[in-house]
Design a protein around this motif. Structure first.
Motif, PDB file in Angstrom:
ATOM      1  N   CYS A   1      55.097  38.021  79.656  1.00 29.67           N
ATOM      2  CA  CYS A   1      55.640  37.651  80.955  1.00 29.67           C
ATOM      3  C   CYS A   1      54.575  37.809  82.050  1.00 29.67           C
ATOM      4  O   CYS A   1      54.377  36.940  82.879  1.00 29.67           O
ATOM      5  CB  CYS A   1      56.840  38.554  81.253  1.00 29.67           C
ATOM      6  SG  CYS A   1      57.617  38.097  82.774  1.00 29.67           S
TER       7      CYS A   1
ATOM      8  N   PHE B   1      52.046  35.141  81.837  1.00 27.57           N
ATOM      9  CA  PHE B   1      52.633  33.890  82.314  1.00 27.57           C
ATOM     10  C   PHE B   1      52.519  33.799  83.847  1.00 27.57           C
ATOM     11  O   PHE B   1      52.096  32.799  84.414  1.00 27.57           O
ATOM     12  CB  PHE B   1      54.107  33.821  81.883  1.00 27.57           C
ATOM     13  CG  PHE B   1      54.848  32.638  82.444  1.00 27.57           C
ATOM     14  CD1 PHE B   1      54.607  31.348  81.961  1.00 27.57           C
ATOM     15  CD2 PHE B   1      55.799  32.798  83.448  1.00 27.57           C
ATOM     16  CE1 PHE B   1      55.298  30.266  82.479  1.00 27.57           C
ATOM     17  CE2 PHE B   1      56.485  31.713  83.959  1.00 27.57           C
ATOM     18  CZ  PHE B   1      56.231  30.443  83.483  1.00 27.57           C
ATOM     19  N   PHE B   2      52.834  34.945  84.485  1.00 32.40           N
ATOM     20  CA  PHE B   2      52.753  34.957  85.954  1.00 32.40           C
ATOM     21  C   PHE B   2      51.314  34.895  86.438  1.00 32.40           C
ATOM     22  O   PHE B   2      51.015  34.309  87.472  1.00 32.40           O
ATOM     23  CB  PHE B   2      53.475  36.179  86.522  1.00 32.40           C
ATOM     24  CG  PHE B   2      54.949  35.916  86.698  1.00 32.40           C
ATOM     25  CD1 PHE B   2      55.388  35.111  87.753  1.00 32.40           C
ATOM     26  CD2 PHE B   2      55.881  36.407  85.813  1.00 32.40           C
ATOM     27  CE1 PHE B   2      56.736  34.830  87.913  1.00 32.40           C
ATOM     28  CE2 PHE B   2      57.230  36.126  85.965  1.00 32.40           C
ATOM     29  CZ  PHE B   2      57.668  35.336  87.008  1.00 32.40           C
TER      30      PHE B   2
ATOM     31  N   LEU C   1      50.389  31.317  86.275  1.00 38.01           N
ATOM     32  CA  LEU C   1      50.996  30.608  87.406  1.00 38.01           C
ATOM     33  C   LEU C   1      50.284  30.950  88.706  1.00 38.01           C
ATOM     34  O   LEU C   1      49.998  30.089  89.525  1.00 38.01           O
ATOM     35  CB  LEU C   1      52.474  30.988  87.523  1.00 38.01           C
ATOM     36  CG  LEU C   1      53.427  30.092  86.758  1.00 38.01           C
ATOM     37  CD1 LEU C   1      54.842  30.610  86.889  1.00 38.01           C
ATOM     38  CD2 LEU C   1      53.344  28.672  87.273  1.00 38.01           C
TER      39      LEU C   1
ATOM     40  N   TYR D   1      62.758  37.602  81.758  1.00 41.04           N
ATOM     41  CA  TYR D   1      61.781  37.008  82.693  1.00 41.04           C
ATOM     42  C   TYR D   1      61.096  35.816  82.041  1.00 41.04           C
ATOM     43  O   TYR D   1      60.749  35.889  80.886  1.00 41.04           O
ATOM     44  CB  TYR D   1      60.728  38.053  83.083  1.00 41.04           C
ATOM     45  CG  TYR D   1      61.260  39.120  84.003  1.00 41.04           C
ATOM     46  CD1 TYR D   1      61.454  38.819  85.354  1.00 41.04           C
ATOM     47  CD2 TYR D   1      61.580  40.379  83.533  1.00 41.04           C
ATOM     48  CE1 TYR D   1      61.953  39.802  86.197  1.00 41.04           C
ATOM     49  CE2 TYR D   1      62.074  41.348  84.372  1.00 41.04           C
ATOM     50  CZ  TYR D   1      62.254  41.059  85.719  1.00 41.04           C
ATOM     51  OH  TYR D   1      62.745  42.006  86.556  1.00 41.04           O
ATOM     52  N   PRO D   2      60.779  34.772  82.710  1.00 43.33           N
ATOM     53  CA  PRO D   2      61.227  34.522  84.085  1.00 43.33           C
ATOM     54  C   PRO D   2      62.647  33.981  84.112  1.00 43.33           C
ATOM     55  O   PRO D   2      63.028  33.290  83.176  1.00 43.33           O
ATOM     56  CB  PRO D   2      60.246  33.450  84.555  1.00 43.33           C
ATOM     57  CG  PRO D   2      59.884  32.732  83.305  1.00 43.33           C
ATOM     58  CD  PRO D   2      59.940  33.700  82.191  1.00 43.33           C
TER      59      PRO D   2
ATOM     60  N   ILE E   1      59.017  28.714  91.619  1.00 38.14           N
ATOM     61  CA  ILE E   1      57.635  28.364  91.265  1.00 38.14           C
ATOM     62  C   ILE E   1      57.413  26.861  91.357  1.00 38.14           C
ATOM     63  O   ILE E   1      56.422  26.381  91.920  1.00 38.14           O
ATOM     64  CB  ILE E   1      57.303  28.897  89.857  1.00 38.14           C
ATOM     65  CG1 ILE E   1      57.166  30.420  89.926  1.00 38.14           C
ATOM     66  CG2 ILE E   1      56.027  28.283  89.322  1.00 38.14           C
ATOM     67  CD1 ILE E   1      57.384  31.098  88.589  1.00 38.14           C
TER      68      ILE E   1
ATOM     69  N   LEU F   1      54.832  24.874  93.718  1.00 37.31           N
ATOM     70  CA  LEU F   1      53.834  23.950  93.172  1.00 37.31           C
ATOM     71  C   LEU F   1      53.931  22.587  93.841  1.00 37.31           C
ATOM     72  O   LEU F   1      52.930  21.991  94.219  1.00 37.31           O
ATOM     73  CB  LEU F   1      54.026  23.795  91.663  1.00 37.31           C
ATOM     74  CG  LEU F   1      53.284  24.805  90.795  1.00 37.31           C
ATOM     75  CD1 LEU F   1      53.595  24.573  89.320  1.00 37.31           C
ATOM     76  CD2 LEU F   1      51.781  24.699  91.027  1.00 37.31           C
TER      77      LEU F   1
END
Lengths: 324, 121
Positions: A6, A9-10, A13, B3-4, B12, B16
């Motif tokens: 997780c 992943f963040f 991003l 999560y998420p 998100i 974006l």
């Protein structure tokens, strides 16, 4: 494990997010352009952002130099013949350049032609064609041989008038470029009513300058790209008037004492704005063959837009040209 | 809690989209065109919309400017040679119409126009 994937992943991003912030951030150019009125034209200065103090320095210096040169010119023009008038080092430089351009053009370019062009109302109007008698009377006074100068003084043999406007604006631009360099600014443009000096590069590419098409709404005549050089255009479409279907431009030939309408425009690229400025006028006065001979000597690319709207590129203009 | 979450993903994606938006923005429309009024050392921005402006009261110059959605022109001026009036519409990026005696000009500016950095005329 779940927690770890997780987090990564963040992280991913997050980096994408940052990447786009940076990308979109690039969209604002990081440059600031200021326009204002000075030296009888609109001046546009483009500098990297956050240089307010330098902008102000440049504006003040430009006004100061312009006032100085105008005042000296007026003093000389109003002075009686035979009197020694003291001159500044700037004016001495301008007089030396006047002698150079006069020689280069075999007498066609002459700062004393203002004795005649003034009678027509140039440079700022109101314009009218003077009568022959008046012209004849003044023709006798004009001529570069009627002034003599030393590094400190100038004197006139006749009651002539001079005007260094053909290239003094370019000279002032060059002095402003020196100020930029002294302030460690190595990227920017000074554009004094179409007389441009391009300093350094714009971030990662060279500056691009368009040559205006006198026909409104038509494509630019040419687009050039270069660095640490100047480009200046002299044309028949900005300062002129028409009387009896004849076009009187602000450029006069000192051999014939007449206004010249040789081309729609002549653009020159040179190392300094002063040289590009002076040569654009010198070339405007000459025929194509003569221009070819001189530009190969001075090593200055030329672009000519003829009266019948043909484009002529000389002395390597095409090397600086980019597609548009 | 997993999560998420769906909300995270939505947030998100919105972020974006916001970030990406300027990249796909159409740069050729009149949106980024500005009309500047230059008087001596001062610069004012005039709105690009259909109207006729008398500059006398607000700016103290004897001139009338007609503006449109993407262009403008000086229709009246007390300049002796009427060069700025004869010039007609200014429409292209960087195009300028100058009244020398009044030290006044109108100019079209395109903020994000990247192709040309100046015009020699």
């Amino acid at each position: 494990m779940r927690q770890n994937s997780c987090i990564s992943f963040f992280k991913l991003l997050g980096s994408i997010f940052l990447f786009f912030i940076i990308l979109t951030g690039c969209k604002s150019s990081g440059y600031e352009t200021r326009s204002f009125y000075s030296m009888g034209t609109i001046v546009e200065i483009t500098l990297p952002e956050n240089n307010t103090d330098v902008f102000e320095k440049l504006v003040a210096k430009m006004e100061e130099l312009n006032d100085k040169i105008s005042t000296e010119t007026q003093n000389i023009n109003n002075a009686p013949t035979g009197k020694d008038i003291s001159i500044s080092k700037h004016f001495y430089f301008l007089l030396q350049r006047a002698a150079y351009y006069n020689n280069l053009s075999s007498g066609k370019f002459d700062i004393t032609i203002y004795t005649i062009s003034k009678l027509y109302g140039f440079p700022e109007g109101p314009y009218s064609v003077p009568d022959n008698e008046t012209i004849k009377k003044h023709v006798q006074k004009a001529g570069f041989e009627n002034i003599s100068f030393t590094p400190k003084t100038i004197s006139k043999k006749t009651d002539l008038k001079i005007d260094t406007g053909a290239y003094s604006k370019g000279y002032i631009v060059d002095l402003l470029v020196d100020i930029l360099k002294k302030n460690n600014i190595n990227s920017g443009i000074i554009n004094a009513g179409g007389d441009l000096y391009l300093l350094g590069t714009k971030e990662n590419r060279q500056w691009r300058i368009a040559i205006k098409n006198p026909d409104k709404g038509k494509k630019y005549l040419s687009v050039v790209s270069f660095t640490n050089k100047a480009v200046v255009t002299s044309g028949n479409y900005e300062r002129y008037f028409i009387d009896n279907q004849k076009r009187y431009t602000h450029i006069f030939d000192a051999e014939t004492f007449e206004s010249v309408n040789n081309y729609r425009s002549v653009s020159v690229i040179a190392q300094t704005t002063e040289e590009a400025d002076g040569l654009a006028t010198v070339f405007y006065l000459m025929d194509i063959d003569e221009i070819g001979k001189i530009c190969s000597k001075t090593n200055t690319p030329v672009f000519i837009y003829t009266l019948d709207s043909k484009k002529i590129r000389m002395c390597g203009w095409q090397k600086y040209e980019v597609s548009h | 809690m997993k999560y998420p979450t769906k909300t995270d993903i939505v947030v998100i994606l919105i972020l974006l989209a916001v970030c990406l938006f300027p990249l796909f923005e159409d740069k050729t429309t009149g949106k980024d065109k500005k009309l500047l009024l230059l008087i001596d050392k001062n610069v004012y921005e005039l709105p690009l919309k259909k109207q006729t402006l008398n500059l006398k009261q607000q700016y103290g110059v004897n001139m009338i400017v007609e503006t449109d959605t993407n262009r403008a022109r000086i229709t009246k001026s007390d300049c002796p040679e009427q060069i700025c009036v004869r010039y007609g519409w200014v429409e292209e990026c960087g195009e300028i119409s100058v009244c020398v005696p009044n030290k006044t000009a109108i100019q079209i500016k395109c903020e994000e126009k990247k192709e040309i950095d100046g015009i020699s005329q």
